[in-house]
Enzyme design. Structure first.
Site, short mmCIF file in Angstrom:
data_model
loop_
_atom_site.label_atom_id
_atom_site.label_comp_id
_atom_site.label_asym_id
_atom_site.label_seq_id
_atom_site.Cartn_x
_atom_site.Cartn_y
_atom_site.Cartn_z
N HIS A 1 0.85 -1.19 0.00
CA HIS A 1 0.00 0.00 0.00
C HIS A 1 0.89 1.25 0.00
CE1 HIS A 1 -3.65 2.27 0.62
NE2 HIS A 1 -3.00 2.99 1.52
N GLU B 1 8.70 0.99 -3.16
CA GLU B 1 7.87 -0.22 -3.16
C GLU B 1 8.67 -1.38 -3.75
OE1 GLU B 1 3.90 0.10 -4.80
OE2 GLU B 1 3.74 2.17 -4.16
C1 GRF Z 1 1.25 0.71 -6.26
O1 GRF Z 1 1.48 2.04 -5.91
C2 GRF Z 1 0.72 -0.06 -5.08
O2 GRF Z 1 1.22 0.36 -3.85
C3 GRF Z 1 -0.75 0.23 -5.15
O3 GRF Z 1 -1.04 0.23 -6.53
C4 GRF Z 1 0.13 0.57 -7.27
C5 GRF Z 1 0.36 -0.51 -8.26
O4 GRF Z 1 1.40 -0.20 -9.17
N1 GRF Z 1 -1.51 -0.71 -4.35
P1 GRF Z 1 1.92 -1.28 -10.20
O5 GRF Z 1 0.71 -1.79 -10.97
O6 GRF Z 1 2.59 -2.37 -9.44
O7 GRF Z 1 2.86 -0.53 -11.08
#
Ligand code: GRF
Length: 192
Positions: free
Chosen positions: A114, A179
């Site tokens: 998240h 992330e």
């Molecule tokens: C990310 O920012 C994640 O934290 C959120 O949705 C986004 C997904 O990005 N839950 P991706 O599809 O992995 O590029």
């Protein structure tokens, strides 16, 4: 959840709805010996998810699930997961809420990323709300999934400084980079 003894990788499914940059990154890390998981299934609720292209690119099976009929949906997903012997589910930008029953069946084996410092800013439009509230920091969190939205036990978190110039788009970019660091690390942490 601990890995059984030996070099075997834990079979993982990644659930997506969009771009799939986290999916791509998890696939990349899964190839390293040090990371105890493999991505064996990609599941999406929509065929429009751009990240589905990684299925062909990396030869990983994909399934697209129609979410209109909820009960049947759960059954279908569980069938695919069992078929592939999936032991861990990673939600990565998956925009559907999993049913209580489904979460119960996979208890302690579903994790999510998240884009906020949970418990702050659960739900949607995180970056927008963070900027609007003039926060000095934001970040991202990997956590276990429970039936309460974005509320399960935190596995890893990474902080990001917000500069005055940041808007929700630049902040999203900054956080996405983090992330990509913490998601594979969080999986390693729970499996080692
Ligand atoms: C990310 O920012 C994640 O934290 C959120 O949705 C986004 C997904 O990005 N839950 P991706 O599809 O992995 O590029």
């Amino acid at each position: 959840m601990k890995r059984s003894i030996g070099p075997k990788k834990i079979k993982t499914a990644v659930f997506i709805s969009g771009k799939g940059s986290n999916l791509k990154n998890l696939i990349k890390f899964s190839k390293f010996k040090k990371y105890p998981f493999s991505v064996n299934l990609i599941l999406s609720n929509t065929k429009k998810a751009k990240g589905l292209k990684y299925s062909n690119q990396y030869r990983i099976e994909k399934k697209i699930i129609n979410y209109d009929k909820k009960i049947k949906t759960d059954k279908k997903i569980l069938y695919f997961l069992n078929q592939k012997k999936i032991k861990l589910i990673c939600l990565a930008g998956f925009m559907k809420i999993l049913s209580k029953n489904f979460i119960k069946k996979f208890k302690g084996k579903i994790i999510n990323i998240h884009p906020s410092l949970l418990p702050k800013y659960k739900g949607l439009n995180t970056h927008f709300r963070t900027i609007k509230n003039r926060e000095k920091f934001s970040g991202c969190t990997v956590h276990y999934v429970t039936s309460k939205l974005d509320s399960g036990k935190i596995i890893l978190q990474k902080k990001v400084k917000i500069s005055k110039k940041d808007d929700h788009i630049s902040l999203a970019k900054k956080i996405l980079k983090k992330e990509h660091l913490i998601y594979p690390a969080a999986i390693k942490k729970i499996l080692n």
